[in-house]
Design an enzyme around this catalytic site. Sequence first.
Site, PDB file in Angstrom:
ATOM      1  N   SER A 123     -25.042 -25.090  23.087  1.00  0.00           N
ATOM      2  CA  SER A 123     -25.572 -26.326  22.521  1.00  0.00           C
ATOM      3  C   SER A 123     -24.519 -26.980  21.638  1.00  0.00           C
ATOM      4  O   SER A 123     -23.397 -27.232  22.090  1.00  0.00           O
ATOM      5  CB  SER A 123     -26.884 -26.036  21.770  1.00  0.00           C
ATOM      6  OG  SER A 123     -27.580 -27.231  21.500  1.00  0.00           O
ATOM      7  N   GLU A 221     -24.537 -29.033  30.823  1.00  0.00           N
ATOM      8  CA  GLU A 221     -25.997 -29.118  30.684  1.00  0.00           C
ATOM      9  C   GLU A 221     -26.260 -29.942  29.435  1.00  0.00           C
ATOM     10  O   GLU A 221     -25.331 -30.350  28.749  1.00  0.00           O
ATOM     11  CB  GLU A 221     -26.613 -27.718  30.570  1.00  0.00           C
ATOM     12  CG  GLU A 221     -26.080 -26.870  29.437  1.00  0.00           C
ATOM     13  CD  GLU A 221     -26.894 -26.975  28.161  1.00  0.00           C
ATOM     14  OE1 GLU A 221     -28.126 -27.161  28.236  1.00  0.00           O
ATOM     15  OE2 GLU A 221     -26.318 -26.874  27.075  1.00  0.00           O
ATOM     16  N   HIS A 286     -30.177 -24.814  27.914  1.00  0.00           N
ATOM     17  CA  HIS A 286     -31.460 -24.896  27.225  1.00  0.00           C
ATOM     18  C   HIS A 286     -32.607 -24.629  28.195  1.00  0.00           C
ATOM     19  O   HIS A 286     -33.444 -25.484  28.476  1.00  0.00           O
ATOM     20  CB  HIS A 286     -31.640 -26.277  26.588  1.00  0.00           C
ATOM     21  CG  HIS A 286     -30.663 -26.588  25.507  1.00  0.00           C
ATOM     22  ND1 HIS A 286     -29.359 -26.948  25.756  1.00  0.00           N
ATOM     23  CD2 HIS A 286     -30.796 -26.591  24.148  1.00  0.00           C
ATOM     24  CE1 HIS A 286     -28.734 -27.173  24.605  1.00  0.00           C
ATOM     25  NE2 HIS A 286     -29.584 -26.969  23.626  1.00  0.00           N
TER      26      HIS A 286
END
Length: 316
Positions: A123, A221, A286
């Site tokens: 992230s 992502e 995620h």
Amino acid sequence: MSSVDGAVSAPVRPRRLVPGDRVAVVAPSGPVPEERLQAGLDLLRGWDLEPVVGAHVLDEHAELDYLAGSDTDRAADLQRAWCDPTVAAVLCARGGYGVQRMVDLLDWDAMRAAGPKVFVGYSDITALHEAFAVRMGLVTLHGPMAAAADFLKSARAQDHLKATLFEPETVQRIVGVPGAAPLVPGRVAGVTLGGCVSLLAADLGSPHARRSARGGLLCIEDTGEEPYRLDRILTQLLRSGWLEGVAGVLLGSWAECGPYEEVRAVLVDRLAPLGVPVVEEFGFGHCEGALTVPFGVSGVLDAEDCSLTFRLPALS
């Protein structure tokens, strides 16, 4: 020199973990719920590791409640852990936002002198993956974080991270989760890199970002980015020339980015014209049961069987 533009040297593989190793948990980004942190520490202890927690992991910024304490304190925790010779790995507690505010405060000369060790996160931690690659030429692990919900509840996420840490040769070939499919067929070699695509775009032009993804197997992502924003992000990477020469692309999860058919249409429109193999829904990021993907490792992407095979284990 790495075959991906911007690395300072050939990638360095940290040593694998062994039972009894001390591992540091730090919070470079957002605030950490104490109960989730304690649950994550218990899991690490169950792996016969000795977790030590950064002094400021449970801090909250005085004015900006999306930050885990001040920039200087978050940077100090990471640097102290990295430069501690008794610590074998540094695991991030969670993502959120904040790495770009603290990464310039790190003493990269001191961290490089301290030598390689395992680094894990995803992230917002994308910006640190880039910095470790550019400043230290280090192999890092894009994987579950110690206080992240998926790590605490998913056996697949736990097992794949544990195998990568302790027995990396057992996961030298990673096959995409059920649902993974070739978006563009083909087979190609390259060096893995990537993370949250919005963070890669935000990092463009910074002193800790590589110049381009040339020669790379780009793993991307994101979360919470609507299709038009993903279009803007990918278009920025295309217009900047950052995607020129990329060898192949692996697509992870797109949580809370809208209906997948709309997201997929953007991915096809922006990435298929690159003319390189692309695999969708590989199973990292995620998502539930997220796989751990090493960055900085030479490997082969086979879009036909949705697999990523490394020439060497991620850790030595």
